[in-house]
Design a protein around this motif. Structure first.
Motif, short mmCIF file in Angstrom:
data_model
loop_
_atom_site.label_atom_id
_atom_site.label_comp_id
_atom_site.label_asym_id
_atom_site.label_seq_id
_atom_site.Cartn_x
_atom_site.Cartn_y
_atom_site.Cartn_z
N GLY A 1 27.14 22.25 34.45
CA GLY A 1 28.30 21.39 34.71
C GLY A 1 28.24 20.11 33.87
N ALA A 2 29.43 19.55 33.62
CA ALA A 2 29.52 18.25 32.95
C ALA A 2 30.72 17.54 33.55
N VAL A 3 30.49 16.33 34.06
CA VAL A 3 31.58 15.59 34.72
C VAL A 3 32.00 14.43 33.81
N ILE A 4 33.28 14.41 33.46
CA ILE A 4 33.77 13.42 32.49
C ILE A 4 34.98 12.69 33.08
N SER A 5 35.07 11.39 32.75
CA SER A 5 36.21 10.60 33.23
C SER A 5 37.20 10.39 32.09
N ASN A 6 38.45 10.63 32.42
CA ASN A 6 39.52 10.35 31.47
C ASN A 6 40.10 8.99 31.84
#
Ligand code: NZQ
Ligand code: ZN
Length: 387
Positions: free
Chosen positions: A147-152
């Motif tokens: 998993g990879a959690v990214i903020s836009n």
């Protein structure tokens, strides 16, 4: 127990001095390395110099300044460097933020459009550069998961890409790198690992006996060693047990034979997307409230099992046991110095409604979680945490 596939291809090198393998391992992929790191801890601790020394025969490109709750703009920058320079392998040095940014860069390097497309539609992820990790904070399990959690930052969304292509190829986990962690990060990391286990433990399947017992052992390890690491930052036994707990808590081992969508994480991800708070801090505030909200005739047996097997609470009345265990959970987070309310981290009720809708829109909480929750329920949980 449900059917499951279990295939985790990450090569873990755990323990003091394991970093020595870096040149040998990276050279399998090529000579051009993109070194991804955060705001400077790696330079202050001397790790940067050690790594540059080990990589003296490589061509090293750098992407510093990855922020906690990593942003899409960092991913765009990293993907640009990979494309322009023909990078062979990405080396993430740090925690979940650097690893997740690196994973997203790894697949964005093979994609011509906006990297956010890959988050919204994972079928667009067709290839990824290998990612190697030097872990310096234990919390997320990103060192051994896909998993990879990214903020836009433009849309206030914080979302996960998850595909088998994103398992790190190699993760070096040396517990002595954790000695320099600020107490707040040790506490937040411990809360995060505990939450990962709880998200998988509180699921409806009763037949996965072994998975539940493994989960309880990881919880007990965090409860035993979290406070020790806070008091004695250089206690190797505490740091090593916590470091391995963070990996085991989220490398899919604790979900085998079970399943279902998570509950507290999607709510927290919205909080940290809107307010940029530390992920583990948000989880520590929300978890006891979620527990109290979902405790019912239907869920009480699992809570009583949690009470007995994790907290050694034995009560003939299951509800009483469950409530005591929830109190213990809350007290444990507070004992690590974590806040109990949203007010303490400067969050008011202004956006509770909007955030609740967003948590439901972006997750399976309304129809696939342990207790299905709609936006009104989530808003009530926010209100319980308001302070
Ligand atoms: O940026 P630097 O200067 O390196 O400082 C970092 C950062 O400020 C500092 N730090 C790290 N190692 C250190 C150190 N300071 C001193 N000594 C050291 N050895 O710690 C701070 C936090 O680092 P970060 O990487 O943000 O922490 P964490 O590992 O908790 O990662 C959080 C991110 O991961 C996501 C979270 O949402 C958040 O964005 N998650 C990723 C998951 C995954 N990929 O599976 C699952 C999680 O549930 C989570 O959502
Ligand atoms: Zn987490």
């Amino acid at each position: 127990m449900n059917n499951f596939n279990f295939c985790v291809p990450t090569d873990i090198r755990f323990g003091k001095g394991q970093i020595a393998c870096l040149p040998e391992e990276l050279k399998k992929y090529g000579k051009k390395v993109l070194l991804v790191y955060g705001g400077g801890s790696m330079k202050r601790t001397g790790l940067y110099d050690s790594i540059m020394n080990l990589l003296k025969d490589f061509e090293v490109f750098e992407l510093p300044g990855i922020e906690p709750n990593p942003k899409l703009s960092s991913v765009e920058k990293g993907a640009g460097i990979c494309k322009e320079n023909g990078i062979d392998v990405i080396l993430a040095v740090g925690g979940g933020s650097c690893i997740d940014a690196s994973k997203h860069i790894a697949c964005a390097a093979f994609y011509d459009g906006n990297p956010w497309d890959l988050v919204l539609d994972r079928t667009k992820v067709c290839a990824a550069l290998p990612v190697a990790v030097v872990l310096t904070i234990c919390a997320t399990g990103s060192e051994m998961n896909s998993g990879a959690v990214i903020s836009n930052e433009k849309t206030n969304e914080k979302l996960e890409i998850n595909t088998p292509l994103l398992y790190p190829a190699l993760s070096i986990c040396d517990p002595s790198y954790l000695y320099t962690l600020p107490a707040k990060q040790t506490a937040a990391g411990t809360a995060d690992m505990i939450s990962h286990v709880l998200e998988q433990y509180f699921q409806p399947n009763d037949g996965a006996y072994l998975t539940d017992r493994l989960s309880e052992s990881v919880l007990k390890t965090c409860i035993r060693y979290g406070p020790v690491a806070m008091k004695e930052p250089e206690n190797y036994e505490a740091r090593s047990n916590l470091m391995w707990s963070s990996t085991v808590a989220l490398n899919h081992l604790l979900t085998v034979g079970k399943g279902g969508a998570w509950s507290v994480h999607p709510i927290e991800h919205v909080l940290s997307a809107f307010y940029d708070i530390t992920h583990g801090v948000g989880l520590a505030i929300l978890t006891p409230a979620w527990m109290r909200y979902v405790l019912s005739d239907k869920t009480v047996n699992r809570f009583a099992m949690y009470a007995e097997n994790v907290w050694d609470i034995k009560e003939s009345d299951s509800f009483q046991a469950a409530e005591l265990a929830i109190d213990k959970t809350e007290e444990f987070f507070a004992s690590l110095g974590l806040p109990k309310t949203l007010k303490e981290v400067g969050i008011t009720s202004e956006k509770f409604g909007e955030m609740a809708k967003e948590a439901v829109r972006t997750s399976g909480i309304a129809d696939r979680s342990y207790v299905h929750l709609d936006a009104e329920d989530v808003e009530k949980i926010f209100e319980m945490c308001a302070g």
